[in-house]
Design a protein around this motif. Structure first.
Motif, short mmCIF file in Angstrom:
data_model
loop_
_atom_site.label_atom_id
_atom_site.label_comp_id
_atom_site.label_asym_id
_atom_site.label_seq_id
_atom_site.Cartn_x
_atom_site.Cartn_y
_atom_site.Cartn_z
N TYR A 140 0.00 -0.43 -4.89
CA TYR A 140 0.34 0.65 -3.94
C TYR A 140 1.51 0.18 -3.08
O TYR A 140 1.35 -0.64 -2.17
CB TYR A 140 -0.88 0.97 -3.07
CG TYR A 140 -0.70 2.23 -2.22
CD1 TYR A 140 -0.68 3.47 -2.81
CD2 TYR A 140 -0.59 2.14 -0.84
CE1 TYR A 140 -0.54 4.62 -2.05
CE2 TYR A 140 -0.45 3.28 -0.06
CZ TYR A 140 -0.43 4.52 -0.68
OH TYR A 140 -0.29 5.65 0.07
N THR A 142 4.03 0.72 -0.29
CA THR A 142 4.12 1.55 0.91
C THR A 142 4.74 0.73 2.04
O THR A 142 4.70 -0.51 2.03
CB THR A 142 2.74 2.07 1.33
OG1 THR A 142 2.87 2.87 2.50
CG2 THR A 142 1.79 0.94 1.60
N VAL A 161 -4.72 0.05 2.70
CA VAL A 161 -3.57 -0.78 2.37
C VAL A 161 -3.92 -2.25 2.57
O VAL A 161 -4.51 -2.64 3.59
CB VAL A 161 -2.36 -0.40 3.25
CG1 VAL A 161 -1.16 -1.28 2.92
CG2 VAL A 161 -2.01 1.08 3.06
N ALA A 167 -3.74 -2.00 -2.84
CA ALA A 167 -4.64 -1.22 -1.98
C ALA A 167 -5.97 -1.04 -2.70
O ALA A 167 -6.04 -1.08 -3.95
CB ALA A 167 -4.02 0.12 -1.65
#
Length: 280
Positions: A140, A142, A161, A167
């Motif tokens: 993930y 981000t 997260v 994640a």
């Protein structure tokens, strides 16, 4: 005439001149009439009662009169026989009488209508959730720092997260059409086995559908908030468990984010108070 003949004539006339003694009082007896039907309750009828009258009063063979004590006491009762009682019981009452009886019963045994409490959605034919909605580690990428919670309401996933671009992903249930929302909040409170106090708007809304919600429900397995709850800001929205795990992956709530109880317990232990929650 000789003396012997005279004596014999006197002896022959003597019974006619003597008075009637006590043993002769039973000579004039009333006629005895025997009933032709030996299966009747009575056999002998004394005093000259006509046989036709006896047949009219006689019940059918094998029938025994009810309440014999009352008849023996001299009450003027019409003979009622068991077979007649059975016929009366087997015959249903007219519709009008049944309606009156039911109304009378309602005056004394009226009970309040049963109210359906909507605490658990209807279970579908296949209650198993799709495997993709089970917890798993995923890549993930981000910009949000570790510990942030990101909820994708379109995909029905919640991401916690973690470091190194990964994640932990959980399947969630989200708001039904008309109850979707987006925004950023902080976790302001955390509760284990929370109680439930639905807002008045929800109570009124469900009442219009014929569903009656309780004003308060203590925490427990049947509570719609499930095992844990994380409260978001000053809103009425929460991330919480559920008593309907088969609804995960669907849009069925009034805006809250629901998870399986085992999943929300895991998230509850990982997310501290004050953590950021982003709903997209």
């Amino acid at each position: 005439m000789s003396l012997k003949k005279i004596l014999m004539a006197l002896v022959a006339a003597l019974p006619m001149a003597l008075p009637v003694h006590a043993n002769d009082r039973y000579q004039n007896r009333p006629p005895v009439m025997v009933s032709p039907d030996l299966s009747a309750p009575w056999v002998l009828q004394l005093g000259g009662v006509p046989t036709t009258q006896a047949r009219q009063q006689r019940p059918r063979a094998g029938a025994r009169p009810l309440f014999p004590q009352a008849q023996q006491a001299g009450r003027q009762l019409r003979p009622v026989y068991r077979n007649q009682v059975r016929q009366q019981i087997a015959q249903p009452a007219p519709v009008g009488q049944r309606r009156i009886v039911s109304q009378r019963r309602g005056l004394f045994s009226q009970q309040p209508p049963v109210q359906q409490v909507v605490a658990r959605p209807a279970r579908p034919a296949k209650p198993q959730i799709e495997p993709k909605f089970l917890p798993q580690m995923v890549q993930y990428d981000t910009k949000h720092k570790p510990g942030t919670v990101v909820i994708d309401t379109r995909e029905r996933f919640l991401y916690l997260v973690m470091e190194n671009g990964s994640a932990k992903r959980y399947g969630v249930g989200v708001g039904k059409p008309g109850f979707e929302w987006a925004g950023t909040h902080k976790v302001t409170a955390k509760k284990e086995w929370p109680d439930w106090r639905p807002p008045q708007e929800m109570i009124a809304r469900e009442a219009e559908k014929g569903h009656f919600l309780p004003a308060h429900m203590p925490g427990g397995p049947e509570n719609p908030l499930g095992a844990r709850a994380l409260y978001l800001g000053s809103t009425l929205y929460r991330i919480h468990g559920t008593n309907a795990p088969w609804s995960i992956g669907s849009g069925v709530s009034s805006g809250c984010i629901r998870m399986r109880n085992e999943d929300v317990i895991d998230l509850y232990d990982r997310v501290p108070k004050g953590a950021s929650v982003i709903v997209i």
